[in-house]
Design an enzyme around this catalytic site. Sequence first.
Site, PDB file in Angstrom:
ATOM      1  N   THR A 111     -28.305 -14.707 -23.017  1.00 39.20           N
ATOM      2  CA  THR A 111     -27.202 -14.899 -22.069  1.00 39.20           C
ATOM      3  C   THR A 111     -26.751 -13.590 -21.441  1.00 39.20           C
ATOM      4  OG1 THR A 111     -24.866 -15.523 -21.997  1.00 39.20           O
ATOM      5  CG2 THR A 111     -25.679 -14.815 -24.108  1.00 39.20           C
ATOM      6  N   ASP A 112     -26.132 -13.685 -20.266  1.00 39.62           N
ATOM      7  CA  ASP A 112     -25.552 -12.480 -19.641  1.00 39.62           C
ATOM      8  C   ASP A 112     -24.277 -12.030 -20.361  1.00 39.62           C
ATOM      9  OD1 ASP A 112     -23.884 -14.564 -18.832  1.00 39.62           O
ATOM     10  OD2 ASP A 112     -23.961 -14.096 -16.693  1.00 39.62           O
ATOM     11  N   GLU A 113     -23.742 -12.907 -21.240  1.00 41.43           N
ATOM     12  CA  GLU A 113     -22.478 -12.557 -21.906  1.00 41.43           C
ATOM     13  C   GLU A 113     -22.630 -11.369 -22.847  1.00 41.43           C
ATOM     14  OE1 GLU A 113     -20.027 -15.653 -23.434  1.00 41.43           O
ATOM     15  OE2 GLU A 113     -20.502 -17.009 -21.798  1.00 41.43           O
ATOM     16  N   TYR A 146     -19.467 -15.747 -30.058  1.00 40.94           N
ATOM     17  CA  TYR A 146     -20.719 -16.283 -29.502  1.00 40.94           C
ATOM     18  C   TYR A 146     -21.572 -15.153 -28.924  1.00 40.94           C
ATOM     19  CZ  TYR A 146     -23.833 -18.098 -25.868  1.00 40.94           C
ATOM     20  OH  TYR A 146     -24.932 -18.331 -25.063  1.00 40.94           O
ATOM     21  N   LYS A 150     -25.260 -13.657 -30.045  1.00 42.35           N
ATOM     22  CA  LYS A 150     -26.449 -13.632 -29.167  1.00 42.35           C
ATOM     23  C   LYS A 150     -26.933 -12.185 -29.010  1.00 42.35           C
ATOM     24  CE  LYS A 150     -28.225 -16.608 -27.216  1.00 42.35           C
ATOM     25  NZ  LYS A 150     -29.259 -17.623 -27.586  1.00 42.35           N
ATOM     26  N   HIS A 202     -10.915 -13.578 -23.059  1.00 42.61           N
ATOM     27  CA  HIS A 202     -11.627 -14.188 -21.924  1.00 42.61           C
ATOM     28  C   HIS A 202     -12.258 -13.135 -21.009  1.00 42.61           C
ATOM     29  CE1 HIS A 202     -11.192 -17.719 -18.808  1.00 42.61           C
ATOM     30  NE2 HIS A 202     -12.450 -17.339 -18.992  1.00 42.61           N
TER      31      HIS A 202
HETATM   32  P1  NAD Z   1     -26.736 -26.637 -26.130  1.00 38.82           P
HETATM   33  O1  NAD Z   1     -25.569 -26.369 -27.021  1.00 38.82           O
HETATM   34  O2  NAD Z   1     -26.638 -27.685 -25.092  1.00 38.82           O
HETATM   35  O3  NAD Z   1     -28.018 -26.980 -27.023  1.00 38.82           O
HETATM   36  C1  NAD Z   1     -28.339 -26.298 -28.204  1.00 38.82           C
HETATM   37  C2  NAD Z   1     -29.404 -27.107 -28.941  1.00 38.82           C
HETATM   38  O4  NAD Z   1     -29.763 -26.378 -30.126  1.00 38.82           O
HETATM   39  C3  NAD Z   1     -28.925 -28.486 -29.389  1.00 38.82           C
HETATM   40  O5  NAD Z   1     -29.916 -29.458 -29.138  1.00 38.82           O
HETATM   41  C4  NAD Z   1     -28.694 -28.317 -30.883  1.00 38.82           C
HETATM   42  O6  NAD Z   1     -28.883 -29.517 -31.625  1.00 38.82           O
HETATM   43  C5  NAD Z   1     -29.748 -27.269 -31.234  1.00 38.82           C
HETATM   44  N1  NAD Z   1     -29.391 -26.504 -32.431  1.00 38.82           N
HETATM   45  C6  NAD Z   1     -28.208 -25.914 -32.714  1.00 38.82           C
HETATM   46  N2  NAD Z   1     -28.257 -25.333 -33.924  1.00 38.82           N
HETATM   47  C7  NAD Z   1     -29.508 -25.541 -34.400  1.00 38.82           C
HETATM   48  C8  NAD Z   1     -30.175 -25.172 -35.597  1.00 38.82           C
HETATM   49  N3  NAD Z   1     -29.557 -24.469 -36.560  1.00 38.82           N
HETATM   50  N4  NAD Z   1     -31.473 -25.535 -35.756  1.00 38.82           N
HETATM   51  C9  NAD Z   1     -32.114 -26.256 -34.790  1.00 38.82           C
HETATM   52  N5  NAD Z   1     -31.518 -26.661 -33.665  1.00 38.82           N
HETATM   53  C10 NAD Z   1     -30.228 -26.296 -33.453  1.00 38.82           C
HETATM   54  O7  NAD Z   1     -27.076 -25.219 -25.513  1.00 38.82           O
HETATM   55  P2  NAD Z   1     -27.622 -24.852 -24.050  1.00 38.82           P
HETATM   56  O8  NAD Z   1     -26.468 -24.698 -23.143  1.00 38.82           O
HETATM   57  O9  NAD Z   1     -28.747 -25.734 -23.711  1.00 38.82           O
HETATM   58  O10 NAD Z   1     -28.194 -23.385 -24.351  1.00 38.82           O
HETATM   59  C11 NAD Z   1     -29.523 -23.200 -24.833  1.00 38.82           C
HETATM   60  C12 NAD Z   1     -29.782 -21.708 -25.006  1.00 38.82           C
HETATM   61  O11 NAD Z   1     -29.584 -21.035 -23.774  1.00 38.82           O
HETATM   62  C13 NAD Z   1     -28.849 -21.033 -25.999  1.00 38.82           C
HETATM   63  O12 NAD Z   1     -29.611 -20.103 -26.724  1.00 38.82           O
HETATM   64  C14 NAD Z   1     -27.813 -20.332 -25.139  1.00 38.82           C
HETATM   65  O13 NAD Z   1     -27.314 -19.185 -25.765  1.00 38.82           O
HETATM   66  C15 NAD Z   1     -28.656 -19.979 -23.919  1.00 38.82           C
HETATM   67  N6  NAD Z   1     -27.936 -19.866 -22.641  1.00 38.82           N
HETATM   68  C16 NAD Z   1     -27.135 -20.901 -22.209  1.00 38.82           C
HETATM   69  C17 NAD Z   1     -26.521 -20.794 -20.967  1.00 38.82           C
HETATM   70  C18 NAD Z   1     -25.643 -21.898 -20.427  1.00 38.82           C
HETATM   71  O14 NAD Z   1     -25.037 -21.733 -19.363  1.00 38.82           O
HETATM   72  N7  NAD Z   1     -25.554 -23.055 -21.059  1.00 38.82           N
HETATM   73  C19 NAD Z   1     -26.729 -19.650 -20.177  1.00 38.82           C
HETATM   74  C20 NAD Z   1     -27.546 -18.620 -20.659  1.00 38.82           C
HETATM   75  C21 NAD Z   1     -28.158 -18.745 -21.894  1.00 38.82           C
HETATM   76  O1  DAU Z   2     -22.790 -16.863 -18.960  1.00 33.64           O
HETATM   77  C1  DAU Z   2     -23.650 -17.656 -19.720  1.00 33.64           C
HETATM   78  C2  DAU Z   2     -22.854 -18.490 -20.697  1.00 33.64           C
HETATM   79  O2  DAU Z   2     -22.201 -19.514 -19.929  1.00 33.64           O
HETATM   80  C3  DAU Z   2     -23.714 -19.127 -21.784  1.00 33.64           C
HETATM   81  O3  DAU Z   2     -24.281 -18.114 -22.574  1.00 33.64           O
HETATM   82  C4  DAU Z   2     -22.878 -20.062 -22.672  1.00 33.64           C
HETATM   83  O4  DAU Z   2     -23.719 -20.710 -23.602  1.00 33.64           O
HETATM   84  C5  DAU Z   2     -22.223 -21.101 -21.778  1.00 33.64           C
HETATM   85  O5  DAU Z   2     -21.383 -21.927 -22.547  1.00 33.64           O
HETATM   86  C6  DAU Z   2     -21.422 -20.424 -20.662  1.00 33.64           C
HETATM   87  O6  DAU Z   2     -20.249 -19.749 -21.204  1.00 33.64           O
HETATM   88  P1  DAU Z   2     -18.828 -19.787 -20.462  1.00 33.64           P
HETATM   89  O7  DAU Z   2     -17.792 -19.526 -21.457  1.00 33.64           O
HETATM   90  O8  DAU Z   2     -18.851 -18.946 -19.247  1.00 33.64           O
HETATM   91  O9  DAU Z   2     -18.831 -21.338 -19.972  1.00 33.64           O
HETATM   92  P2  DAU Z   2     -17.686 -22.464 -20.012  1.00 33.64           P
HETATM   93  O10 DAU Z   2     -18.228 -23.614 -19.235  1.00 33.64           O
HETATM   94  O11 DAU Z   2     -17.167 -22.705 -21.376  1.00 33.64           O
HETATM   95  O12 DAU Z   2     -16.528 -21.801 -19.158  1.00 33.64           O
HETATM   96  C7  DAU Z   2     -16.735 -21.363 -17.832  1.00 33.64           C
HETATM   97  C8  DAU Z   2     -15.447 -20.750 -17.326  1.00 33.64           C
HETATM   98  O13 DAU Z   2     -14.451 -21.789 -17.177  1.00 33.64           O
HETATM   99  C9  DAU Z   2     -14.824 -19.741 -18.278  1.00 33.64           C
HETATM  100  O14 DAU Z   2     -14.210 -18.705 -17.525  1.00 33.64           O
HETATM  101  C10 DAU Z   2     -13.754 -20.527 -19.027  1.00 33.64           C
HETATM  102  C11 DAU Z   2     -13.302 -21.535 -17.988  1.00 33.64           C
HETATM  103  N1  DAU Z   2     -12.850 -22.852 -18.501  1.00 33.64           N
HETATM  104  C12 DAU Z   2     -13.678 -23.531 -19.343  1.00 33.64           C
HETATM  105  C13 DAU Z   2     -13.328 -24.773 -19.819  1.00 33.64           C
HETATM  106  C14 DAU Z   2     -14.236 -25.515 -20.792  1.00 33.64           C
HETATM  107  C15 DAU Z   2     -11.647 -23.411 -18.063  1.00 33.64           C
HETATM  108  O15 DAU Z   2     -10.904 -22.794 -17.266  1.00 33.64           O
HETATM  109  N2  DAU Z   2     -11.311 -24.650 -18.530  1.00 33.64           N
HETATM  110  C16 DAU Z   2     -12.080 -25.343 -19.413  1.00 33.64           C
HETATM  111  O16 DAU Z   2     -11.682 -26.471 -19.824  1.00 33.64           O
END
Ligand code: NAD
Ligand code: DAU
Length: 361
Positions: free
Chosen positions: A136-138, A163, A167, A301
């Site tokens: 992630t970019d975080e 989180y 990562k 945040h």
């Molecule tokens: P998600 O939470 O939707 O899915 C995670 C999956 O991993 C689920 O299917 C869960 O059952 C499985 N999992 C969790 N713990 C596990 C374990 N101990 N063993 C096996 N399986 C397990 O997540 P996502 O949003 O699809 O993100 C996937 C990956 O991409 C993550 O590594 C996250 O850090 C990264 N990522 C997400 C975003 C985003 O915006 N969602 C952005 C950048 C990177």
């Molecule tokens: O940047 C990549 C990341 O993006 C991934 O690594 C994470 O897995 C993914 O969950 C996501 O993280 P964020 O924290 O940025 O996403 P989220 O959707 O939780 O929140 C996006 C923004 O919106 C953040 O600034 C918090 C805000 N927010 C979120 C929720 C759920 C609100 O204002 N209200 C809300 O109810």
Amino acid sequence: MRTYLVTGGAGFIGSNYIHYMLRKYGDAIRIINVDALTYAGNLENLKDIENLPNYTFVRANICDKEAISRIFAENDIDRVVHFAAESHVDRSIKNPEVFVQTNVLGTAVMLNCARAAWEREDGTYPEGKKFLHVSTDEVYGSLPDDENAFFYETTPYDPHSPYSASKASSDMLVKAYMDTYHFPANITNCSNNYGPYQFPEKLIPLIINNALQGKKLPVYGDGKNVRDWLFVEDHAKAIDMVQEQGKLFETYNIGGHNEKQNIEIIHIILETLQEMLPEGDPRKAYINEDLITYVEDRKGHDRRYAIAPDKIKADIGWYPETMFKDGIKKTIAWFFEHEEWMKNVTSGDYQKYYDDMYGDK
Ligand code: NAD
Ligand code: DAU
């Protein structure tokens, strides 16, 4: 036939990636999806492909060394694409430990098992064995409110939430394996994804779902935090391109060049819902700005994320193809067509799917 081991394939990005890969390569590849099915794992996401002969689901925890090494022993794995993680920042603030467990220890298990299966006695690896760690970019921390400031691959790590700290630790482990064992890997650091199958705890699906039901739309803090949104299929494509065309041992940042304040995202969703709902739909009467509610800010945040995807463009030719106005329409259209999916997810019924489908297997 090339064999992929995908971890976390029942989650949001993993299931989109599996669909993308099977659409692109058909039966020229085999995919083994390993997922523990936590609250975020949903096998309904993969219903349409579950009977394909070149797709296998294995329920296992990535922290379970025996289960993971058995999968490597029983299959000649060519590629690992490692998505499995605890992914939600708010949950990490409430309960950090499971993030360390899965994201750090789980990644260590994946690396150990892949290395044990692949490394030859002389410390080299067979051609074509590759591990891609999805991150992630975080990990880079937070940018100021300055539209010229971006995250680059060289930006120092500065994670703030449990989180992102977990990562960042997992990225460091992958880097250590590459440096110490010459382990054939890549790391990708991606910005915020949106699209089909996203769990409604994340901003975009939560706002769509709440607005459709006339529920309040919670905005953290002043609503001016900025995220860089990328359509999930573009991410899936980038991951495949990095494994096929990228240079081994490199990190690639993946981003949408699409920075928006959270409050802007909410306004766009409200306008798009109004535009897409048919005339006469009763929901049109209550979907408006009055639903917006400012709530307490998220602890720690991060203010702004923005990726400059220059390296991946220059080295591989990838760029974000989907404009936000199109991606958000596709996403909303998907949610309109999958009301049952949303109902099952929000009621918890989706968790029964595994038992119905697989019984005690
Ligand atoms: P998600 O939470 O939707 O899915 C995670 C999956 O991993 C689920 O299917 C869960 O059952 C499985 N999992 C969790 N713990 C596990 C374990 N101990 N063993 C096996 N399986 C397990 O997540 P996502 O949003 O699809 O993100 C996937 C990956 O991409 C993550 O590594 C996250 O850090 C990264 N990522 C997400 C975003 C985003 O915006 N969602 C952005 C950048 C990177
Ligand atoms: O940047 C990549 C990341 O993006 C991934 O690594 C994470 O897995 C993914 O969950 C996501 O993280 P964020 O924290 O940025 O996403 P989220 O959707 O939780 O929140 C996006 C923004 O919106 C953040 O600034 C918090 C805000 N927010 C979120 C929720 C759920 C609100 O204002 N209200 C809300 O109810």
